[in-house]
Design an enzyme around this catalytic site. Structure first.
Site, PDB file in Angstrom:
ATOM      1  N   ASP A  29       0.627  -1.367  -0.118  1.00  0.00           N
ATOM      2  CA  ASP A  29      -0.133   0.480   0.087  1.00  0.00           C
ATOM      3  C   ASP A  29       0.869   1.367   0.164  1.00  0.00           C
ATOM      4  OD1 ASP A  29      -2.354   1.341  -0.017  1.00  0.00           O
ATOM      5  OD2 ASP A  29      -2.707   1.079   2.238  1.00  0.00           O
ATOM      6  N   ARG A  42      -0.204   8.986 -10.256  1.00  0.00           N
ATOM      7  CA  ARG A  42      -0.089   7.761  -9.121  1.00  0.00           C
ATOM      8  C   ARG A  42       1.207   6.456 -10.114  1.00  0.00           C
ATOM      9  NH1 ARG A  42      -3.158   7.389  -5.707  1.00  0.00           N
ATOM     10  NH2 ARG A  42      -4.074   5.156  -6.114  1.00  0.00           N
ATOM     11  N   THR A  75     -10.553  -6.595  -6.126  1.00  0.00           N
ATOM     12  CA  THR A  75     -11.643  -7.422  -6.601  1.00  0.00           C
ATOM     13  C   THR A  75     -12.544  -5.639  -6.463  1.00  0.00           C
ATOM     14  OG1 THR A  75     -12.801  -8.362  -4.389  1.00  0.00           O
ATOM     15  CG2 THR A  75     -13.132  -9.722  -6.435  1.00  0.00           C
ATOM     16  N   GLU A  76     -11.727  -5.194  -5.697  1.00  0.00           N
ATOM     17  CA  GLU A  76     -12.575  -3.195  -5.063  1.00  0.00           C
ATOM     18  C   GLU A  76     -12.009  -2.713  -6.348  1.00  0.00           C
ATOM     19  OE1 GLU A  76     -12.136  -5.901  -2.718  1.00  0.00           O
ATOM     20  OE2 GLU A  76     -13.890  -6.467  -2.163  1.00  0.00           O
ATOM     21  N   ASN A  77     -10.835  -3.265  -6.713  1.00  0.00           N
ATOM     22  CA  ASN A  77      -9.548  -2.191  -7.273  1.00  0.00           C
ATOM     23  C   ASN A  77      -9.982  -1.963  -8.641  1.00  0.00           C
ATOM     24  OD1 ASN A  77      -6.641  -2.752  -6.075  1.00  0.00           O
ATOM     25  ND2 ASN A  77      -7.294  -1.536  -5.185  1.00  0.00           N
ATOM     26  N   ARG A  80     -11.021   2.139  -9.367  1.00  0.00           N
ATOM     27  CA  ARG A  80     -10.144   2.946  -9.647  1.00  0.00           C
ATOM     28  C   ARG A  80     -10.867   3.953 -10.605  1.00  0.00           C
ATOM     29  NH1 ARG A  80      -4.569   2.230  -6.574  1.00  0.00           N
ATOM     30  NH2 ARG A  80      -5.592   1.287  -4.476  1.00  0.00           N
ATOM     31  N   GLU A 216       1.062 -13.545  11.912  1.00  0.00           N
ATOM     32  CA  GLU A 216       1.430 -12.537  12.202  1.00  0.00           C
ATOM     33  C   GLU A 216       1.421 -11.283  11.868  1.00  0.00           C
ATOM     34  OE1 GLU A 216       2.337 -12.301  15.616  1.00  0.00           O
ATOM     35  OE2 GLU A 216       1.897 -14.643  15.541  1.00  0.00           O
TER      36      GLU A 216
END
Ligand code: FPP
Length: 252
Positions: A29, A42, A75-77, A80, A216
């Site tokens: 990220d 970007r 799947t959400e990208n 954009r 972790e």
């Protein structure tokens, strides 16, 4: 602007080989913010992000880590801007084409997880080629999550299992964790031991929801394009200090 952020090759002496994670997963990220801070588009952040990922992959292999999984596109990208989505798809395709030879030389086995049929045809073809050509490599197992969503993965596993039950091929009582895992995209890959997320966000964002049960988690404020060997070293030191009990208690 070539990133050479991973100078280390040998395992640093303050890391214990016997306590290294077998599988590292990364949420890369902060590419957009990295670019914005420099007044760049970007996409420049994504481009630099590829260099960082390549260096991390090599480092993991050199340090004896068996598997690296990277969250490249969720799947959400798709939400954009179209130009950014198109850039990313083209970038994946180009990187695969350009890096295939090097992956062969470096003994990398590449694999993709996610709903791949929704990707551009030309990208699907490049994926198939890279997966097939590298399938016998054993240096490191590199998994790229593309059009991936953890909930969607769990749902498609449920549907496949339900279909088998309906067809009389499986009894409901036979559905256990091992059966379920065989229906996940990640079948055959051990669960991640360590998840690294860059840019300070404290969430797992629909990434490997089932598989992350006992991972972790290490979150750093560093943005992905600035992630480097020193930071990875710090994450591993931190990981090796953790007491992994998997829900049990330590013997007194
Ligand atoms: C998140 O940063 C990054 C992505 C959604 C794309 C990551 C992809 C790569 C680094 C390319 C990997 C290439 C291959 C072939 C595996 P962001 O854009 O969400 O950053 P922001 O949160 O600062 O906006």
């Amino acid at each position: 602007m070539t990133a050479k952020p991973f100078a280390l090759q040998e395992l640093p002496t303050d890391l214990m080989q016997e306590r290294m994670p077998r599988h590292v997963a990364v949420i890369m990220d902060g590419n957009g913010r990295w670019a914005k801070r420099r007044g760049l588009p970007r996409i420049m952040g994504h481009r630099r992000g590829v260099d960082v990922l390549k260096s991390l992959l090599r480092c993991c292999r050199d340090w004896g880590i068996e598997a690296l999984t990277a969250y490249a596109f969720s799947t959400e990208n798709w939400g954009r801007p179209t130009e950014e989505v198109e850039f990313l798809m083209t970038l994946f395709e180009r990187v695969l084409r350009q890096e295939l030879q090097e992956m062969m030389q470096e003994d990398v086995q590449i694999r993709f997880v996610g709903n791949l049929v929704m990707l551009p045809r030309s990208l699907q073809a490049e994926i198939e080629r890279a997966v097939t050509e590298t399938q016998k490599n054993h240096g490191i197992r590199f998994t790229v999550a593309t059009n991936y969503g953890g909930r969607q993965e769990i749902l498609q596993a449920c549907r496949a299992i339900a279909t088998q039950v309906q067809a009389g091929q499986l009894e409901p009582e036979e559905i256990d964790q091992a059966v379920f895992e065989r229906h996940l995209y990640t079948a055959g890959i051990c669960d991640p031991d360590l998840l690294i997320r860059t840019s300070g966000e404290m969430r797992i964002s629909n990434f490997l929801l089932w598989q992350m049960a006992y991972a972790e988690i290490y979150v750093t404020n560093t943005l992905w394009p600035d992630f480097n060997g020193e930071e990875f070293h710090r994450a591993l030191i931190n990981y090796q200090q953790r007491d992994r009990r998997f829900g049990k208690v330590n013997a007194p």
